[in-house]
Design an enzyme around this catalytic site. Structure first.
Site, PDB file in Angstrom:
ATOM      1  N   HIS A  74      37.993 -39.156  25.397  1.00  0.00           N
ATOM      2  CA  HIS A  74      36.804 -39.984  25.589  1.00  0.00           C
ATOM      3  C   HIS A  74      35.718 -39.538  24.618  1.00  0.00           C
ATOM      4  O   HIS A  74      35.339 -38.369  24.599  1.00  0.00           O
ATOM      5  CB  HIS A  74      36.293 -39.875  27.033  1.00  0.00           C
ATOM      6  N   TYR A 203      28.137 -43.130  35.068  1.00  0.00           N
ATOM      7  CA  TYR A 203      27.365 -42.437  36.109  1.00  0.00           C
ATOM      8  C   TYR A 203      26.188 -43.358  36.454  1.00  0.00           C
ATOM      9  O   TYR A 203      25.422 -43.732  35.589  1.00  0.00           O
ATOM     10  CB  TYR A 203      26.816 -41.108  35.589  1.00  0.00           C
ATOM     11  N   PRO A 295      29.975 -31.756  41.354  1.00  0.00           N
ATOM     12  CA  PRO A 295      30.846 -32.336  40.317  1.00  0.00           C
ATOM     13  C   PRO A 295      30.123 -33.290  39.358  1.00  0.00           C
ATOM     14  O   PRO A 295      30.728 -33.795  38.433  1.00  0.00           O
ATOM     15  CB  PRO A 295      31.921 -33.065  41.109  1.00  0.00           C
ATOM     16  N   LYS A 299      31.965 -29.938  35.652  1.00  0.00           N
ATOM     17  CA  LYS A 299      32.048 -28.557  35.171  1.00  0.00           C
ATOM     18  C   LYS A 299      32.943 -27.639  36.008  1.00  0.00           C
ATOM     19  O   LYS A 299      33.341 -26.577  35.541  1.00  0.00           O
ATOM     20  CB  LYS A 299      30.630 -27.951  35.148  1.00  0.00           C
ATOM     21  N   TYR A 393      27.660 -31.597  28.148  1.00  0.00           N
ATOM     22  CA  TYR A 393      28.779 -32.308  28.785  1.00  0.00           C
ATOM     23  C   TYR A 393      30.110 -31.917  28.131  1.00  0.00           C
ATOM     24  O   TYR A 393      31.112 -31.715  28.824  1.00  0.00           O
ATOM     25  CB  TYR A 393      28.561 -33.827  28.694  1.00  0.00           C
TER      26      TYR A 393
HETATM   27  P1  FAS Z   1      41.177 -23.887  43.850  1.00  0.00           P
HETATM   28  O1  FAS Z   1      40.343 -23.980  45.102  1.00  0.00           O
HETATM   29  O2  FAS Z   1      41.631 -25.126  43.162  1.00  0.00           O
HETATM   30  O3  FAS Z   1      42.505 -23.062  44.171  1.00  0.00           O
HETATM   31  C1  FAS Z   1      42.453 -21.900  44.974  1.00  0.00           C
HETATM   32  C2  FAS Z   1      43.833 -21.675  45.562  1.00  0.00           C
HETATM   33  O4  FAS Z   1      43.807 -20.449  46.299  1.00  0.00           O
HETATM   34  C3  FAS Z   1      44.236 -22.770  46.537  1.00  0.00           C
HETATM   35  O5  FAS Z   1      45.513 -23.259  46.220  1.00  0.00           O
HETATM   36  C4  FAS Z   1      44.206 -22.083  47.899  1.00  0.00           C
HETATM   37  O6  FAS Z   1      45.197 -22.557  48.782  1.00  0.00           O
HETATM   38  C5  FAS Z   1      44.493 -20.639  47.520  1.00  0.00           C
HETATM   39  N1  FAS Z   1      44.000 -19.670  48.517  1.00  0.00           N
HETATM   40  C6  FAS Z   1      42.857 -19.723  49.224  1.00  0.00           C
HETATM   41  N2  FAS Z   1      42.768 -18.651  50.048  1.00  0.00           N
HETATM   42  C7  FAS Z   1      43.897 -17.906  49.845  1.00  0.00           C
HETATM   43  C8  FAS Z   1      44.390 -16.691  50.395  1.00  0.00           C
HETATM   44  N3  FAS Z   1      43.705 -16.018  51.323  1.00  0.00           N
HETATM   45  N4  FAS Z   1      45.584 -16.223  49.956  1.00  0.00           N
HETATM   46  C9  FAS Z   1      46.282 -16.896  49.001  1.00  0.00           C
HETATM   47  N5  FAS Z   1      45.870 -18.055  48.438  1.00  0.00           N
HETATM   48  C10 FAS Z   1      44.688 -18.548  48.863  1.00  0.00           C
HETATM   49  N6  FAS Z   1      35.622 -30.218  39.584  1.00  0.00           N
HETATM   50  C11 FAS Z   1      35.371 -31.085  38.576  1.00  0.00           C
HETATM   51  O7  FAS Z   1      35.209 -30.639  37.413  1.00  0.00           O
HETATM   52  N7  FAS Z   1      35.293 -32.445  38.826  1.00  0.00           N
HETATM   53  C12 FAS Z   1      35.503 -32.953  40.084  1.00  0.00           C
HETATM   54  O8  FAS Z   1      35.442 -34.163  40.280  1.00  0.00           O
HETATM   55  C13 FAS Z   1      35.781 -32.095  41.151  1.00  0.00           C
HETATM   56  N8  FAS Z   1      36.018 -32.580  42.417  1.00  0.00           N
HETATM   57  C14 FAS Z   1      36.267 -31.691  43.448  1.00  0.00           C
HETATM   58  C15 FAS Z   1      36.509 -32.134  44.777  1.00  0.00           C
HETATM   59  C16 FAS Z   1      36.743 -31.229  45.816  1.00  0.00           C
HETATM   60  C17 FAS Z   1      36.981 -31.718  47.223  1.00  0.00           C
HETATM   61  C18 FAS Z   1      36.722 -29.848  45.558  1.00  0.00           C
HETATM   62  C19 FAS Z   1      36.927 -28.839  46.662  1.00  0.00           C
HETATM   63  C20 FAS Z   1      36.495 -29.395  44.257  1.00  0.00           C
HETATM   64  C21 FAS Z   1      36.280 -30.307  43.193  1.00  0.00           C
HETATM   65  N9  FAS Z   1      36.077 -29.881  41.878  1.00  0.00           N
HETATM   66  C22 FAS Z   1      35.831 -30.724  40.855  1.00  0.00           C
HETATM   67  C23 FAS Z   1      36.125 -28.502  41.570  1.00  0.00           C
HETATM   68  C24 FAS Z   1      37.582 -28.122  41.479  1.00  0.00           C
HETATM   69  O9  FAS Z   1      38.226 -28.928  40.537  1.00  0.00           O
HETATM   70  C25 FAS Z   1      37.633 -26.653  41.177  1.00  0.00           C
HETATM   71  O10 FAS Z   1      36.729 -26.303  40.139  1.00  0.00           O
HETATM   72  C26 FAS Z   1      39.010 -26.194  40.800  1.00  0.00           C
HETATM   73  O11 FAS Z   1      39.890 -26.568  41.840  1.00  0.00           O
HETATM   74  C27 FAS Z   1      38.938 -24.681  40.631  1.00  0.00           C
HETATM   75  O12 FAS Z   1      40.202 -24.209  40.597  1.00  0.00           O
HETATM   76  P2  FAS Z   1      40.560 -22.782  41.261  1.00  0.00           P
HETATM   77  O13 FAS Z   1      39.529 -21.799  40.853  1.00  0.00           O
HETATM   78  O14 FAS Z   1      41.990 -22.554  40.932  1.00  0.00           O
HETATM   79  O15 FAS Z   1      40.351 -22.968  42.852  1.00  0.00           O
HETATM   80  C1  PHB Z   2      36.672 -37.432  38.264  1.00  0.00           C
HETATM   81  O1  PHB Z   2      37.267 -38.223  37.508  1.00  0.00           O
HETATM   82  O2  PHB Z   2      37.164 -37.008  39.345  1.00  0.00           O
HETATM   83  C2  PHB Z   2      35.299 -36.940  37.855  1.00  0.00           C
HETATM   84  C3  PHB Z   2      34.861 -37.158  36.563  1.00  0.00           C
HETATM   85  C4  PHB Z   2      33.596 -36.709  36.184  1.00  0.00           C
HETATM   86  C5  PHB Z   2      32.797 -36.059  37.109  1.00  0.00           C
HETATM   87  C6  PHB Z   2      33.256 -35.826  38.410  1.00  0.00           C
HETATM   88  C7  PHB Z   2      34.512 -36.276  38.788  1.00  0.00           C
HETATM   89  O3  PHB Z   2      31.553 -35.626  36.742  1.00  0.00           O
END
Ligand code: FAS
Ligand code: PHB
Length: 402
Positions: A74, A203, A295, A299, A393
């Site tokens: 993009h 956005y 989000p 980032k 960004y």
């Molecule tokens: P994660 O949370 O992805 O992974 C952690 C892992 O550790 C999980 O699999 C969990 O099961 C495991 N774990 C936890 N406790 C444990 C234990 N005691 N023992 C063993 N394993 C354990 N970021 C964006 O950039 N854009 C978005 O749109 C966006 N939307 C999101 C929506 C939601 C609902 C959430 C929660 C986050 C969102 N994020 C978004 C942020 C997300 O993408 C995180 O930055 C990303 O998952 C980070 O990855 P990890 O650090 O690997 O953590």
């Molecule tokens: C998404 O595609 O999930 C998304 C993209 C940009 C954002 C947040 C979420 O800032």
């Protein structure tokens, strides 16, 4: 059962999997310990936008084939401010930087497949995971799986276990400083197999609240609506979601919106959070285990990637060059980029969301709104302002680890 490795990784999300893949490529032995199953992880719909730094790291990890085939570069995105659209031309404003649209779920799937193909050890569905002696030179991880306790001796522990994991809690409370801002709203996300309403992200700031039009491919769309913290996903039928989205999209997009049945629908709370330091003894916090961003700035996943890159390079210096002090620099280096991402995500969230009545950032809502309106108006109508948005960004450069 007792086993040993050089780096024990807690968590099999994108942080843990990407770190494990890079360490393995560098000849550094590692084991992943994960609480849930691979399918459960792949069922969580999260991020969609990858910074160039993340894309480069996935290529360095050798797991980029599907991303390069199916991901979409993009060159820009739109901000629709009370119906008026401004395009942030990332490519032009940053002299060539862009972002990649490729879902976190797909990156996670590719990393899991690569780990399986390399025959690396991952203990999924582990129970009662505990970290021991992290401040000593012989940390251990214990877990319970398939009816027995497994003990892992290791040199280092990478806490990649997300915001609700155990790693951050293993650092004594008196050794941690936690910065937090919880936002008075959430994002209701919907995934559907319908063509996106636009080729790039939009956005939207409107009187009815924030909305985001994103995508996963030319046939799969991802949309978000700002909702009150008290809202519940069961209050939202697909039809109600599509009706509200149409009211928040710019008119020309709303008239082109193709709707369809949701394949996922959920509400995510929004918070800004940083734990300092991001390490204690031989325990290193990576990704959401150390920090959370709203989000709005895309980032969260991207900051996890820069943490992984920093820790991987410092562990390489430790094992390949015998520099035992290298890993001690992790937190200081990682936090510099984390705070950039935190500020930008906070700023975008303040700019684009409609806050409830009352006090916002220490001032009356009406005053806050007027300040924000004039600030975003400046940023959107001056090239200097658009450059600041574009630079943040696409992501600040990863710091050199010399
Ligand atoms: P994660 O949370 O992805 O992974 C952690 C892992 O550790 C999980 O699999 C969990 O099961 C495991 N774990 C936890 N406790 C444990 C234990 N005691 N023992 C063993 N394993 C354990 N970021 C964006 O950039 N854009 C978005 O749109 C966006 N939307 C999101 C929506 C939601 C609902 C959430 C929660 C986050 C969102 N994020 C978004 C942020 C997300 O993408 C995180 O930055 C990303 O998952 C980070 O990855 P990890 O650090 O690997 O953590
Ligand atoms: C998404 O595609 O999930 C998304 C993209 C940009 C954002 C947040 C979420 O800032």
């Amino acid at each position: 059962m007792k086993t040993k490795t050089q780096v024990a990784i807690i968590g099999s999300g994108p942080s843990g999997l990407l770190l494990g893949q890079l360490l393995n490529k560098a000849g550094i032995d590692n084991i992943i310990v994960e609480r849930v199953s691979p399918d459960y992880i792949l069922g969580r719909i999260r991020a969609g936008i990858l910074e160039q730094g993340f894309v480069d790291l996935v290529r360095e990890a050798g797991v980029n084939q599907r991303m390069d085939e199916e991901g979409h570069v993009h060159d820009g995105f739109d901000i629709a401010y009370y119906g008026k659209r401004y395009r942030i031309d990332l490519n032009k404003l940053t002299e060539g930087s862009t972002v990649m649209c490729y879902g976190q779920t797909e990156i996670t799937r590719d990393l899991m497949a690569a780990r399986d193909a390399a025959g690396l050890t991952s203990f999924y569905e582990s129970q009662d995971v505990q970290l021991h002696n992290v401040a000593s030179d012989s940390p251990q991880v214990t877990l319970f799986k398939d009816g027995e306790t497994i003990t892992i001796d290791c040199d280092y522990i990478a806490g990649c276990d997300g915001f609700h994991g155990i790693s951050r809690q293993t650092i004594p409370a008196e050794k941690r400083t936690e910065h937090e801002r919880v936002y008075p709203f959430g994002w209701l996300g919907l995934l559907a197999d319908v063509p996106p309403v636009s080729d790039e992200l939009i956005y939207c700031k409107t009187e009815r609240g924030f909305a985001l039009a994103s995508m996963r491919s030319a046939t799969r769309s991802r949309y978000y609506l700002q909702v009150p913290l008290t809202d519940k996903v069961e209050n939202w039928s697909d039809e109600a979601f599509w009706d509200e989205l149409k009211k928040r999209l710019p008119e020309d997009s709303a008239s082109n919106l193709i709707t369809g049945p949701s394949i996922e629908k959920s509400i995510a709370p929004l918070r800004s959070f940083v734990c300092e330091p991001m390490q204690w003894g031989n325990l290193y916090l990576v990704g959401d285990a150390a920090h959370i961003v709203p989000p709005t700035g895309a980032k969260g996943l991207n900051l996890a990637a820069s943490d992984v890159s920093t820790l991987y390079k410092l562990l390489q210096k430790r094992y390949a060059h015998g520099d035992l002090t290298a890993p001690q620099r992790y937190s200081e280096i990682a936090l510099r980029r984390v705070w950039h991402g935190e500020r930008f995500s906070w700023w975008m969230s303040n700019m684009l969301h409609d806050f409830e009545q009352g006090e916002v950032n220490g001032m009356h809502k009406a005053t806050f709104d007027r300040f924000m309106q004039s600030e975003l108006d400046f940023y959107l109508t001056h090239e200097e302002g658009q450059k600041v948005i574009a630079r943040q960004y696409v992501g600040m450069p990863y710091e050199e680890v010399n």
